[in-house]
Design a protein around this motif. Structure first.
Motif, PDB file in Angstrom:
ATOM      1  N   UNK A 198       0.813  -1.271   0.123  1.00  0.00           N
ATOM      2  CA  UNK A 198      -0.096   0.183   0.133  1.00  0.00           C
ATOM      3  C   UNK A 198       1.119   1.140  -0.011  1.00  0.00           C
ATOM      4  N   UNK A 199       0.378   2.220  -0.612  1.00  0.00           N
ATOM      5  CA  UNK A 199       1.211   3.666  -0.606  1.00  0.00           C
ATOM      6  C   UNK A 199       0.627   4.556   0.322  1.00  0.00           C
ATOM      7  N   UNK A 200       1.355   5.530   0.927  1.00  0.00           N
ATOM      8  CA  UNK A 200       0.801   6.327   1.922  1.00  0.00           C
ATOM      9  C   UNK A 200       2.154   7.587   1.804  1.00  0.00           C
ATOM     10  N   UNK A 201       1.757   8.472   2.845  1.00  0.00           N
ATOM     11  CA  UNK A 201       2.608   9.344   3.150  1.00  0.00           C
ATOM     12  C   UNK A 201       3.068   9.716   4.557  1.00  0.00           C
ATOM     13  N   UNK A 202       4.152   9.826   4.708  1.00  0.00           N
ATOM     14  CA  UNK A 202       4.943   9.917   6.289  1.00  0.00           C
ATOM     15  C   UNK A 202       4.734  11.429   6.442  1.00  0.00           C
ATOM     16  N   UNK A 203       4.363  11.812   7.659  1.00  0.00           N
ATOM     17  CA  UNK A 203       4.687  13.207   8.077  1.00  0.00           C
ATOM     18  C   UNK A 203       6.382  13.659   7.985  1.00  0.00           C
ATOM     19  N   UNK A 204       6.490  14.926   7.486  1.00  0.00           N
ATOM     20  CA  UNK A 204       7.714  15.415   7.717  1.00  0.00           C
ATOM     21  C   UNK A 204       7.699  17.049   8.190  1.00  0.00           C
ATOM     22  N   UNK A 205       8.864  17.607   8.615  1.00  0.00           N
ATOM     23  CA  UNK A 205       8.565  18.836   9.047  1.00  0.00           C
ATOM     24  C   UNK A 205       8.187  20.026   8.526  1.00  0.00           C
ATOM     25  N   UNK A 206       8.278  19.621   7.130  1.00  0.00           N
ATOM     26  CA  UNK A 206       7.710  20.868   6.052  1.00  0.00           C
ATOM     27  C   UNK A 206       6.333  20.743   6.196  1.00  0.00           C
ATOM     28  N   UNK A 207       5.648  19.521   6.340  1.00  0.00           N
ATOM     29  CA  UNK A 207       4.233  19.572   6.386  1.00  0.00           C
ATOM     30  C   UNK A 207       3.775  19.009   4.970  1.00  0.00           C
ATOM     31  N   UNK A 208       4.695  18.669   3.885  1.00  0.00           N
ATOM     32  CA  UNK A 208       4.182  18.210   2.843  1.00  0.00           C
ATOM     33  C   UNK A 208       4.124  16.836   2.571  1.00  0.00           C
ATOM     34  N   UNK A 209       4.819  15.831   3.464  1.00  0.00           N
ATOM     35  CA  UNK A 209       4.698  14.433   3.429  1.00  0.00           C
ATOM     36  C   UNK A 209       5.685  13.925   2.468  1.00  0.00           C
ATOM     37  N   UNK A 210       6.248  12.667   2.803  1.00  0.00           N
ATOM     38  CA  UNK A 210       6.980  12.079   1.891  1.00  0.00           C
ATOM     39  C   UNK A 210       6.418  10.831   1.602  1.00  0.00           C
ATOM     40  N   UNK A 211       6.286  10.218   0.280  1.00  0.00           N
ATOM     41  CA  UNK A 211       5.848   8.973  -0.233  1.00  0.00           C
ATOM     42  C   UNK A 211       6.575   7.784   0.565  1.00  0.00           C
ATOM     43  N   UNK A 212       5.839   6.778   0.704  1.00  0.00           N
ATOM     44  CA  UNK A 212       6.122   5.581   1.620  1.00  0.00           C
ATOM     45  C   UNK A 212       5.558   4.313   1.086  1.00  0.00           C
ATOM     46  N   UNK A 213       5.886   3.195   1.283  1.00  0.00           N
ATOM     47  CA  UNK A 213       5.299   1.957   0.934  1.00  0.00           C
ATOM     48  C   UNK A 213       5.234   1.347   2.222  1.00  0.00           C
ATOM     49  N   UNK A 214       4.095   0.521   2.326  1.00  0.00           N
ATOM     50  CA  UNK A 214       3.795  -0.357   3.722  1.00  0.00           C
ATOM     51  C   UNK A 214       3.370  -1.637   3.234  1.00  0.00           C
ATOM     52  N   UNK A 215       3.603  -2.769   3.988  1.00  0.00           N
ATOM     53  CA  UNK A 215       3.098  -4.063   3.663  1.00  0.00           C
ATOM     54  C   UNK A 215       1.731  -4.325   4.519  1.00  0.00           C
ATOM     55  N   UNK A 216       0.741  -4.952   4.007  1.00  0.00           N
ATOM     56  CA  UNK A 216      -0.396  -5.459   4.974  1.00  0.00           C
ATOM     57  C   UNK A 216      -0.302  -7.054   4.704  1.00  0.00           C
ATOM     58  N   UNK A 217       0.336  -7.438   5.942  1.00  0.00           N
ATOM     59  CA  UNK A 217       0.430  -9.025   5.946  1.00  0.00           C
ATOM     60  C   UNK A 217      -0.716  -9.756   6.316  1.00  0.00           C
ATOM     61  N   UNK A 218      -1.215 -10.749   5.812  1.00  0.00           N
ATOM     62  CA  UNK A 218      -2.330 -11.545   6.290  1.00  0.00           C
ATOM     63  C   UNK A 218      -2.169 -13.012   6.452  1.00  0.00           C
ATOM     64  N   UNK A 219      -2.655 -13.770   7.315  1.00  0.00           N
ATOM     65  CA  UNK A 219      -2.530 -15.101   7.291  1.00  0.00           C
ATOM     66  C   UNK A 219      -3.643 -15.728   8.148  1.00  0.00           C
TER      67      UNK A 219
END
Length: 219
Positions: A198-219
């Protein structure tokens, strides 16, 4: 974890929250049992860097549970990125302070109502899984990110725990959902499960956010 819990639309017959650090569980317990007194403690609190640093330097072990919960919430609302460890005073360039009792009070009242009947645990993750694992149980796991294991508090979760977690989840009687950062090491450790990026944005000091990738793991 809290964000997922409070956004759930359906409430099952039995719910259990586990927090090894203890601060989240203490806050939830205070909201659950001593909501009016908690609100009185926060009523005249203001947003101040000096107050933030004073509370950050304070030894939580010397406080009552009520004072400790108020301290934790204040620091979490004002800390950059909502970090538990290594907190820094966050600056908002585009709006009012995140610690605003006029806006926070309705959220806390809803939390008070939502926590009715919920069991609060303070166990190591493995002890928690072993105690509650049975057919029909759904676990949501929110471990520290790979490479940021100390963010939840030093000595609470080491990098070696990921391999142990993958092995234990492979023997689970129930089901699980886990969210974690998308790095090759995590993909390798949990390769036997379903991985969804999944794609999302992490907060940064400038307030603009930086793109990031996470995993949703299921089982």
């Amino acid at each position: 974890m809290g964000g997922v819990f409070f956004r759930r639309k359906a409430v099952p017959r039995s719910e259990v929250i586990n927090d090894r650090n203890g601060e989240v569980v203490n806050l939830f317990r205070i909201l659950q049992r001593h909501y009016p007194q908690f609100m009185d403690t926060l009523r005249f609190q203001i947003t101040s860097r000096r107050e933030f640093e004073r509370l950050k330097a304070c030894d939580a072990a010397t406080l009552t549970d009520l004072e400790r919960a108020a301290r934790f919430l204040y620091l979490q609302r004002l800390a950059f990125g909502g970090k538990v460890a290594g907190q820094n005073f966050g600056v908002n360039y585009e709006g009012p302070s995140r610690f605003n009792m006029n806006r926070l009070a309705p959220l806390l009242e809803d939390a008070h109502e939502r926590l009715s009947g919920v069991v609060l645990e303070n166990l190591d993750w493995l002890d928690f899984v072993n105690r509650y694992d049975r057919p029909g149980t759904l676990f949501y796991l929110d471990p520290p990110y790979w490479g940021s294991e100390g963010d939840y508090g030093k000595q609470l979760f080491g990098r070696e725990q990921f391999a142990l977690m993958a092995e234990r989840l492979g023997r689970l009687k129930g089901r699980f959902i886990m969210s974690i950062n998308d790095v090759p090491e995590i993909r390798e450790q949990f390769a036997m499960f379903s991985l969804q990026q999944v794609s999302l944005s992490y907060p940064v000091a400038t307030g603009k956010g930086t793109p990031a990738l996470e995993l949703i793991i299921t089982g």
